[in-house]
Scaffold this motif. Structure first.
Motif, mmCIF file in Angstrom:
data_model
loop_
_atom_site.group_PDB
_atom_site.id
_atom_site.type_symbol
_atom_site.label_atom_id
_atom_site.label_comp_id
_atom_site.label_asym_id
_atom_site.label_seq_id
_atom_site.Cartn_x
_atom_site.Cartn_y
_atom_site.Cartn_z
ATOM 1 N N SER A 1 4.319 -7.429 3.741
ATOM 2 C CA SER A 1 3.475 -7.263 2.667
ATOM 3 C C SER A 1 3.752 -8.741 2.201
ATOM 4 O O SER A 1 2.690 -9.108 0.286
ATOM 5 N N ALA B 1 2.837 3.150 -0.161
ATOM 6 C CA ALA B 1 2.117 3.499 -1.235
ATOM 7 C C ALA B 1 2.918 5.232 -1.308
ATOM 8 O O ALA B 1 2.792 5.846 -2.451
ATOM 9 N N PHE C 1 0.838 -1.407 2.572
ATOM 10 C CA PHE C 1 0.576 -1.203 1.560
ATOM 11 C C PHE C 1 0.108 -0.170 1.102
ATOM 12 O O PHE C 1 0.723 0.460 0.586
ATOM 13 N N ARG C 2 -0.343 1.140 1.857
ATOM 14 C CA ARG C 2 -1.038 1.871 2.299
ATOM 15 C C ARG C 2 1.036 3.072 2.707
ATOM 16 O O ARG C 2 0.963 3.831 2.139
ATOM 17 N N MET D 1 -3.896 -5.820 -4.921
ATOM 18 C CA MET D 1 -1.942 -5.313 -3.954
ATOM 19 C C MET D 1 -0.838 -6.805 -4.692
ATOM 20 O O MET D 1 -1.209 -8.007 -4.599
ATOM 21 N N TRP E 1 -1.545 -1.373 -7.586
ATOM 22 C CA TRP E 1 -2.281 -0.588 -6.752
ATOM 23 C C TRP E 1 -3.400 -0.041 -7.272
ATOM 24 O O TRP E 1 -4.583 0.403 -6.804
ATOM 25 N N SER F 1 -10.564 -4.524 2.205
ATOM 26 C CA SER F 1 -10.063 -4.162 1.033
ATOM 27 C C SER F 1 -8.512 -4.592 1.245
ATOM 28 O O SER F 1 -8.320 -4.760 2.394
ATOM 29 N N GLU F 2 -8.145 -4.985 0.150
ATOM 30 C CA GLU F 2 -6.435 -5.578 0.009
ATOM 31 C C GLU F 2 -5.265 -4.235 0.567
ATOM 32 O O GLU F 2 -4.440 -4.290 0.651
ATOM 33 N N LYS F 3 -5.850 -2.817 0.726
ATOM 34 C CA LYS F 3 -5.037 -1.835 0.725
ATOM 35 C C LYS F 3 -4.502 -1.836 2.128
ATOM 36 O O LYS F 3 -5.297 -0.862 3.065
ATOM 37 N N THR F 4 -3.592 -2.821 2.843
ATOM 38 C CA THR F 4 -3.841 -2.625 4.535
ATOM 39 C C THR F 4 -2.579 -1.930 4.668
ATOM 40 O O THR F 4 -1.995 -1.083 3.871
#
Length: 253
Positions: A98, A24, A20-21, A76, A71, A14-17
């Motif tokens: 990021s 978010a 990024f979390r 991302m 998102w 997932s691009e939600k590294t």
């Protein structure tokens, strides 16, 4: 006509590294308090692979709004962002971590380095956000103004899809050149994502100034059409051109 497929260099995970979390965690709660988001044709954003994402731009909070939308759609955002945003060391650390790319706004400081950095992200199968207007629109009615060629150049050089988008409602959260955020009542921001711009007539050819100008017009037409749908209004017959209005290309006025 056929469009380039999304890059096969798609990240396996997932691009939600973590970074990024973290962003978010910090940004999503207040952004959801400020507005509800209505995404139209979200399926047109590639689910994997690299692409250039080109939205309209009329408020300084636009990048955060676009970040929220991406998102929600599982991609991302990596922006070409004003270098001044990186002045705060804590913010700069998060931005660099990021993958955000600083761009100097003065004419003598510009060059190919930001596009080279964006190209590296594209090679990794990631999405790059480039505002083709280069600055907040000068059009008093907030229609897209004359575009610059960076988004088209990136898409042509990398051979990746160029995805136009438009949003409307952000100006009610933070007006153009405004510094204050309107908290109440809660706003509605509509976002519409378009089909990839058909660049097939230009791919495989030398990237000349004529090619870039013509292709950029196609991109700006696509963005304007999306915005017209959101606003349910007719755009002006002639696109706003700061040079013809004796206006500066960047900065406030």
């Amino acid at each position: 006509m056929s469009q380039p497929a999304a890059s096969p260099g798609t990240p396996a995970r997932s691009e939600k590294t973590p970074v990024f979390r973290l962003l978010a965690f910090l940004l999503l709660p207040p952004m959801h308090m400020l507005a509800r988001y209505r995404i139209i044709d979200g399926d047109k954003m590639p689910k994997q692979g690299s692409f250039v994402f080109a939205p309209n731009h009329y408020s300084e909070i636009d990048p955060v709004v676009i970040g929220v939308i991406m998102w929600k759609l599982g991609r991302m955002p990596r922006f070409l962002a004003k270098a001044s945003v990186f002045k705060n060391p804590i913010v700069a650390k998060l931005l660099h971590a990021s993958g955000q790319i600083p761009v100097e706004r003065s004419s003598n400081a510009r060059g190919s380095e930001p596009l080279k950095a964006a190209g590296t992200l594209v090679e990794k199968g990631l999405a790059v956000v480039i505002y083709p207007e280069g600055s907040l629109t000068r059009d008093p009615a907030l229609w897209p103004m004359r575009g610059k060629t960076g988004a088209v150049r990136m898409a042509l050089e990398a051979g990746v899809p160029l995805i136009p988008a438009a949003h409307w409602g952000t100006q009610k959260v933070m007006p153009r050149y405004g510094r204050k955020i309107s908290l109440f009542p809660r706003k509605t921001i509509k976002v519409k994502i378009g089909d990839p711009v058909d660049l097939s007539a230009y791919r495989g050819k030398p990237i000349t100034s004529t090619v870039l100008s013509e292709a950029t017009e196609l991109l700006m037409d696509a963005i304007t059409e999306l915005l017209a749908d959101l606003r349910d209004e007719q755009p002006p017959a002639e696109r706003w051109d700061p040079a013809k209005k004796n206006q500066k290309e960047t900065g406030r006025f």
